[in-house]
Scaffold this motif. Structure first.
Motif, PDB file in Angstrom:
ATOM      1  N   MET A 248       0.833  -1.173   0.000  1.00 35.91           N
ATOM      2  CA  MET A 248       0.000   0.000   0.000  1.00 35.91           C
ATOM      3  C   MET A 248       0.884   1.244   0.000  1.00 35.91           C
ATOM      4  SD  MET A 248      -2.769   0.919   2.874  1.00 35.91           S
ATOM      5  CE  MET A 248      -3.135   2.585   3.216  1.00 35.91           C
ATOM      6  N   MET A 249       0.631   2.119  -0.904  1.00 37.51           N
ATOM      7  CA  MET A 249       1.410   3.355  -1.003  1.00 37.51           C
ATOM      8  C   MET A 249       0.709   4.459  -0.217  1.00 37.51           C
ATOM      9  SD  MET A 249       3.951   3.478  -3.792  1.00 37.51           S
ATOM     10  CE  MET A 249       3.803   5.199  -4.028  1.00 37.51           C
ATOM     11  N   MET A 250       1.522   5.243   0.484  1.00 36.84           N
ATOM     12  CA  MET A 250       0.963   6.378   1.225  1.00 36.84           C
ATOM     13  C   MET A 250       1.632   7.643   0.712  1.00 36.84           C
ATOM     14  SD  MET A 250       0.608   5.075   5.120  1.00 36.84           S
ATOM     15  CE  MET A 250      -0.720   6.134   5.597  1.00 36.84           C
ATOM     16  N   HIS A 251       0.906   8.696   0.785  1.00 36.44           N
ATOM     17  CA  HIS A 251       1.431   9.990   0.354  1.00 36.44           C
ATOM     18  C   HIS A 251       2.563  10.394   1.307  1.00 36.44           C
ATOM     19  CE1 HIS A 251       1.461  14.215  -0.830  1.00 36.44           C
ATOM     20  NE2 HIS A 251       0.868  13.793  -1.949  1.00 36.44           N
ATOM     21  N   PRO A 252       3.668  10.925   0.777  1.00 38.63           N
ATOM     22  CA  PRO A 252       4.800  11.301   1.648  1.00 38.63           C
ATOM     23  C   PRO A 252       4.419  12.298   2.745  1.00 38.63           C
ATOM     24  CG  PRO A 252       5.447  11.422  -0.661  1.00 38.63           C
ATOM     25  CD  PRO A 252       3.982  11.132  -0.640  1.00 38.63           C
ATOM     26  N   GLU A 253       3.550  13.230   2.445  1.00 35.89           N
ATOM     27  CA  GLU A 253       3.155  14.211   3.463  1.00 35.89           C
ATOM     28  C   GLU A 253       2.369  13.545   4.585  1.00 35.89           C
ATOM     29  OE1 GLU A 253       1.225  17.633   1.848  1.00 35.89           O
ATOM     30  OE2 GLU A 253       2.818  17.981   0.386  1.00 35.89           O
ATOM     31  N   MET A 254       1.555  12.542   4.229  1.00 39.75           N
ATOM     32  CA  MET A 254       0.803  11.826   5.249  1.00 39.75           C
ATOM     33  C   MET A 254       1.745  11.015   6.146  1.00 39.75           C
ATOM     34  SD  MET A 254      -2.223   8.999   4.901  1.00 39.75           S
ATOM     35  CE  MET A 254      -3.459  10.120   4.295  1.00 39.75           C
ATOM     36  N   MET A 255       2.744  10.383   5.538  1.00 37.03           N
ATOM     37  CA  MET A 255       3.729   9.626   6.320  1.00 37.03           C
ATOM     38  C   MET A 255       4.487  10.563   7.274  1.00 37.03           C
ATOM     39  SD  MET A 255       3.709   6.399   5.797  1.00 37.03           S
ATOM     40  CE  MET A 255       5.311   5.933   6.389  1.00 37.03           C
ATOM     41  N   LEU A 256       4.856  11.733   6.774  1.00 33.69           N
ATOM     42  CA  LEU A 256       5.565  12.698   7.603  1.00 33.69           C
ATOM     43  C   LEU A 256       4.688  13.177   8.756  1.00 33.69           C
ATOM     44  CD1 LEU A 256       8.217  14.224   7.901  1.00 33.69           C
ATOM     45  CD2 LEU A 256       7.255  16.040   6.486  1.00 33.69           C
ATOM     46  N   ALA A 257       3.426  13.432   8.491  1.00 34.56           N
ATOM     47  CA  ALA A 257       2.500  13.868   9.535  1.00 34.56           C
ATOM     48  C   ALA A 257       2.333  12.779  10.598  1.00 34.56           C
ATOM     49  CB  ALA A 257       1.151  14.230   8.929  1.00 34.56           C
ATOM     50  N   LEU A 258       2.221  11.526  10.170  1.00 40.00           N
ATOM     51  CA  LEU A 258       2.105  10.416  11.127  1.00 40.00           C
ATOM     52  C   LEU A 258       3.376  10.282  11.970  1.00 40.00           C
ATOM     53  CD1 LEU A 258       0.350   7.718   8.923  1.00 40.00           C
ATOM     54  CD2 LEU A 258      -0.622   8.940  10.878  1.00 40.00           C
ATOM     55  N   ALA A 259       4.522  10.440  11.338  1.00 37.80           N
ATOM     56  CA  ALA A 259       5.793  10.345  12.070  1.00 37.80           C
ATOM     57  C   ALA A 259       5.903  11.459  13.114  1.00 37.80           C
ATOM     58  CB  ALA A 259       6.964  10.404  11.100  1.00 37.80           C
ATOM     59  N   HIS A 260       5.501  12.677  12.729  1.00 36.54           N
ATOM     60  CA  HIS A 260       5.550  13.800  13.666  1.00 36.54           C
ATOM     61  C   HIS A 260       4.572  13.595  14.830  1.00 36.54           C
ATOM     62  CE1 HIS A 260       8.328  16.621  11.790  1.00 36.54           C
ATOM     63  NE2 HIS A 260       7.862  16.184  10.631  1.00 36.54           N
ATOM     64  N   ASP A 261       3.392  13.068  14.536  1.00 33.93           N
ATOM     65  CA  ASP A 261       2.422  12.792  15.601  1.00 33.93           C
ATOM     66  C   ASP A 261       2.967  11.775  16.586  1.00 33.93           C
ATOM     67  OD1 ASP A 261       0.637  14.571  14.524  1.00 33.93           O
ATOM     68  OD2 ASP A 261      -0.596  13.023  13.535  1.00 33.93           O
ATOM     69  N   ARG A 262       3.567  10.719  16.061  1.00 33.53           N
ATOM     70  CA  ARG A 262       4.135   9.679  16.935  1.00 33.53           C
ATOM     71  C   ARG A 262       5.274  10.250  17.780  1.00 33.53           C
ATOM     72  NH1 ARG A 262       3.653   5.988  20.349  1.00 33.53           N
ATOM     73  NH2 ARG A 262       5.197   4.349  20.305  1.00 33.53           N
ATOM     74  N   HIS A 263       6.089  11.077  17.167  1.00 34.06           N
ATOM     75  CA  HIS A 263       7.195  11.693  17.907  1.00 34.06           C
ATOM     76  C   HIS A 263       6.662  12.571  19.039  1.00 34.06           C
ATOM     77  CE1 HIS A 263      10.461  14.658  18.599  1.00 34.06           C
ATOM     78  NE2 HIS A 263      11.177  13.553  18.572  1.00 34.06           N
ATOM     79  N   ARG A 264       5.626  13.337  18.773  1.00 37.00           N
ATOM     80  CA  ARG A 264       5.019  14.183  19.811  1.00 37.00           C
ATOM     81  C   ARG A 264       4.456  13.324  20.946  1.00 37.00           C
ATOM     82  NH1 ARG A 264       2.167  16.529  15.664  1.00 37.00           N
ATOM     83  NH2 ARG A 264       3.471  17.992  14.581  1.00 37.00           N
ATOM     84  N   GLU A 265       3.844  12.202  20.611  1.00 38.10           N
ATOM     85  CA  GLU A 265       3.325  11.300  21.645  1.00 38.10           C
ATOM     86  C   GLU A 265       4.441  10.758  22.519  1.00 38.10           C
ATOM     87  OE1 GLU A 265       1.190   8.220  19.645  1.00 38.10           O
ATOM     88  OE2 GLU A 265      -0.389   9.560  18.942  1.00 38.10           O
ATOM     89  N   LEU A 266       5.552  10.364  21.893  1.00 41.10           N
ATOM     90  CA  LEU A 266       6.689   9.832  22.658  1.00 41.10           C
ATOM     91  C   LEU A 266       7.284  10.898  23.576  1.00 41.10           C
ATOM     92  CD1 LEU A 266       8.448   7.690  19.914  1.00 41.10           C
ATOM     93  CD2 LEU A 266       7.197   6.857  21.924  1.00 41.10           C
ATOM     94  N   VAL A 267       7.404  12.116  23.090  1.00 40.73           N
ATOM     95  CA  VAL A 267       7.942  13.208  23.907  1.00 40.73           C
ATOM     96  C   VAL A 267       7.012  13.500  25.071  1.00 40.73           C
ATOM     97  CG1 VAL A 267       8.463  15.676  23.893  1.00 40.73           C
ATOM     98  CG2 VAL A 267       9.295  14.228  22.046  1.00 40.73           C
ATOM     99  N   ALA A 268       5.700  13.535  24.821  1.00 42.37           N
ATOM    100  CA  ALA A 268       4.735  13.801  25.890  1.00 42.37           C
ATOM    101  C   ALA A 268       4.773  12.699  26.948  1.00 42.37           C
ATOM    102  CB  ALA A 268       3.331  13.931  25.311  1.00 42.37           C
ATOM    103  N   GLU A 269       4.911  11.458  26.513  1.00 40.24           N
ATOM    104  CA  GLU A 269       4.988  10.342  27.461  1.00 40.24           C
ATOM    105  C   GLU A 269       6.248  10.440  28.323  1.00 40.24           C
ATOM    106  OE1 GLU A 269       5.179   5.472  27.353  1.00 40.24           O
ATOM    107  OE2 GLU A 269       4.550   6.564  25.566  1.00 40.24           O
ATOM    108  N   ALA A 270       7.365  10.789  27.708  1.00 35.63           N
ATOM    109  CA  ALA A 270       8.612  10.946  28.464  1.00 35.63           C
ATOM    110  C   ALA A 270       8.496  12.101  29.457  1.00 35.63           C
ATOM    111  CB  ALA A 270       9.778  11.192  27.504  1.00 35.63           C
ATOM    112  N   ASP A 271       7.862  13.192  29.051  1.00 36.09           N
ATOM    113  CA  ASP A 271       7.669  14.332  29.958  1.00 36.09           C
ATOM    114  C   ASP A 271       6.802  13.939  31.153  1.00 36.09           C
ATOM    115  OD1 ASP A 271       9.199  16.026  28.447  1.00 36.09           O
ATOM    116  OD2 ASP A 271       7.486  16.965  27.423  1.00 36.09           O
ATOM    117  N   ARG A 272       5.735  13.192  30.899  1.00 35.54           N
ATOM    118  CA  ARG A 272       4.883  12.734  32.005  1.00 35.54           C
ATOM    119  C   ARG A 272       5.670  11.857  32.966  1.00 35.54           C
ATOM    120  NH1 ARG A 272       0.994  12.367  27.912  1.00 35.54           N
ATOM    121  NH2 ARG A 272       1.482  10.174  27.554  1.00 35.54           N
TER     122      ARG A 272
END
Length: 64
Positions: free
Chosen positions: A1-25
């Motif tokens: 399945m092919m995904m649009h590069p911008e969508m992949m980048l947005a998903l990666a950024h969302d996951r990164h934000r979740e990981l940072v928030a979890e570490a902060d908590r």
């Protein structure tokens, strides 16, 4: 399945934000627990330990 590069980048950024928030908590929780235990220790340190009188080496007691 092919995904649009911008969508992949947005998903990666969302996951990164979740990981940072979890570490902060985690850091906040650990700091709060350390502070809580330190506060308890300080409160106990200032209280008398029992019925024994404090030792004062500078005071001379006359012999009976």
């Amino acid at each position: 399945m092919m995904m649009h590069p911008e969508m992949m980048l947005a998903l990666a950024h969302d996951r990164h934000r979740e990981l940072v928030a979890e570490a902060d908590r985690g850091r906040l929780l650990a700091r709060a627990l350390r502070t809580r235990f330190r506060r308890d220790e300080k409160a106990v340190r200032g209280q008398p330990a029992g019925t024994l009188a404090a030792c004062e080496p500078s005071v001379a007691v006359p012999a009976r």
